[in-house]
Design an enzyme around this catalytic site. Structure first.
Site, PDB file in Angstrom:
ATOM      1  N   SER A  53      78.781 -13.280 129.036  1.00  0.00           N
ATOM      2  CA  SER A  53      78.470 -14.068 130.236  1.00  0.00           C
ATOM      3  C   SER A  53      79.512 -13.802 131.323  1.00  0.00           C
ATOM      4  CB  SER A  53      78.411 -15.566 129.906  1.00  0.00           C
ATOM      5  OG  SER A  53      79.552 -15.959 129.174  1.00  0.00           O
ATOM      6  N   ASP A  91      82.290 -10.769 122.413  1.00  0.00           N
ATOM      7  CA  ASP A  91      80.916 -10.250 122.409  1.00  0.00           C
ATOM      8  C   ASP A  91      80.894  -8.729 122.453  1.00  0.00           C
ATOM      9  OD1 ASP A  91      78.969 -12.203 122.185  1.00  0.00           O
ATOM     10  OD2 ASP A  91      78.967 -12.686 124.324  1.00  0.00           O
ATOM     11  N   LYS A 121      80.950 -10.795 118.112  1.00  0.00           N
ATOM     12  CA  LYS A 121      79.639 -11.454 118.061  1.00  0.00           C
ATOM     13  C   LYS A 121      78.601 -10.465 118.560  1.00  0.00           C
ATOM     14  CE  LYS A 121      78.293 -14.942 121.110  1.00  0.00           C
ATOM     15  NZ  LYS A 121      77.141 -14.338 121.815  1.00  0.00           N
ATOM     16  N   GLU A 123      74.055  -9.979 119.127  1.00  0.00           N
ATOM     17  CA  GLU A 123      72.770 -10.682 119.210  1.00  0.00           C
ATOM     18  C   GLU A 123      71.731 -10.024 118.300  1.00  0.00           C
ATOM     19  OE1 GLU A 123      71.549 -10.989 123.330  1.00  0.00           O
ATOM     20  OE2 GLU A 123      73.426 -11.964 123.908  1.00  0.00           O
ATOM     21  N   GLU A 190      70.959 -20.345 120.371  1.00  0.00           N
ATOM     22  CA  GLU A 190      70.856 -20.716 121.788  1.00  0.00           C
ATOM     23  C   GLU A 190      69.444 -21.165 122.142  1.00  0.00           C
ATOM     24  OE1 GLU A 190      72.622 -17.829 124.405  1.00  0.00           O
ATOM     25  OE2 GLU A 190      71.902 -18.833 126.211  1.00  0.00           O
TER      26      GLU A 190
HETATM   27  O1  KIV Z   1      78.137 -14.840 126.474  1.00  0.00           O
HETATM   28  C1  KIV Z   1      78.153 -16.062 126.251  1.00  0.00           C
HETATM   29  O2  KIV Z   1      78.764 -16.860 126.976  1.00  0.00           O
HETATM   30  C2  KIV Z   1      77.430 -16.559 125.091  1.00  0.00           C
HETATM   31  C3  KIV Z   1      77.278 -18.025 124.957  1.00  0.00           C
HETATM   32  C4  KIV Z   1      76.256 -18.527 125.890  1.00  0.00           C
HETATM   33  C5  KIV Z   1      77.011 -18.434 123.563  1.00  0.00           C
HETATM   34  O3  KIV Z   1      76.951 -15.797 124.308  1.00  0.00           O
END
Ligand code: KIV
Length: 272
Positions: A53, A91, A121, A123, A190
């Site tokens: 994000s 991420d 993390k 997806e 989410e």
């Molecule tokens: O990138 C992010 O901020 C996220 C959250 C919304 C869980 O993956």
């Protein structure tokens, strides 16, 4: 400044699994830079997510797709330098793990080596199973992300609530069980109906951390800019704003502009 049941000097992936077993909810927030991460860590947040994000809130892109692996590493290394307690999860950005498992491992290794983050993390469920296995086999902890997965926004078409229909809800449950079986230490879910997220959380032993997924899960995550009210254009139902920083900051900065223009700043005590 922590409301934890146990005094975790340093939060690890194991601590999160222990928190779930003890019925202690997990707090998670995003951060993308040193100064913000220092505050988030000092406030006792268990997990700091260096989320993709950052593509939206730091770089102003419409989606999370444009952010690169190099940019994620830059953000994550700034965060890691600030923390003393929180677990830092980073991420894997769009395009860094989907094509094959070897590329996924290479990307995860770069994050761990170059940023000092503690886990990655990514997806998706069964579609990315080989990538998850490969990363886990290298000893890198993996957090899953199911439900609304923003890197697939052009497949979904909208950011509306996911898994309202039985077929998608069944797939989400199967994917959550698969991620647990593969060895993921936690899953973000989410924007799905609260009853489904709760059912998933009760069906697996690893923590489910929700965003827009109700209160029946094992923890909550929000984007820090949203919960601090730095962005006054984004108001989904799930968001609780703890401050109105957009208004407070524009007022303060406007005051500074006035003080400079009127020669009120600096005064005699504010100079050498
Ligand atoms: O990138 C992010 O901020 C996220 C959250 C919304 C869980 O993956």
């Amino acid at each position: 400044m922590s409301a934890s049941k146990k005094d975790y000097k340093r939060v690890t992936t194991k601590s999160l699994i222990e928190m779930k077993a003890d019925g202690e909810k997990i707090s998670m927030l995003t951060a993308y830079d040193f100064s913000m991460a220092k505050i988030v860590d000092a406030a006792g947040v268990d997990v700091i997510l260096v989320g993709d994000s950052a593509s939206n809130v730091m770089a102003g892109h419409e989606t999370t797709l444009p952010i690169t692996l190099d940019q994620m590493i830059y953000h994550a290394s700034s965060v890691v330098r600030a923390i003393s307690r929180s677990l830092v999860v980073v991420d894997l950005p769009f395009g860094s793990y989907q094509s094959d498992a070897k590329e996924a491992l290479r990307s995860a290794i770069r994050i761990m080596k170059e940023s000092g983050g503690h886990a990655v993390k990514l997806e998706g469920g069964s579609e990315v199973k080989d990538s998850i296995k490969k990363i886990l086999n290298a000893g890198i902890p993996v957090m899953g992300h199911l439900g609304l997965t923003p890197q697939s926004i052009y497949k979904f078409g909208t950011y509306t609530v996911r898994a309202k229909e039985e077929e998608e809800a069944d797939k989400l449950m199967k994917d959550a069980k698969l991620l647990e079986k593969l060895g993921c230490f936690a899953i973000v879910i989410e924007k799905v109906p609260a009853h489904l997220a709760e059912k998933v959380a009760k069906s697996i032993s690893i923590p489910v951390i929700g965003i827009g997924a109700g209160g029946g899960v094992d923890g909550q995550v929000l984007v820090i800019h949203d919960m601090l009210g730095m962005n006054n254009e984004f108001s989904p139902r799930f968001l609780r704003r703890y401050l109105s920083l957009y208004e407070e900051m524009t007022t303060a900065i406007g005051q500074y502009v006035n003080d400079v223009k009127s020669s009120d700043f600096p005064n005699e005590k504010e100079q050498y």
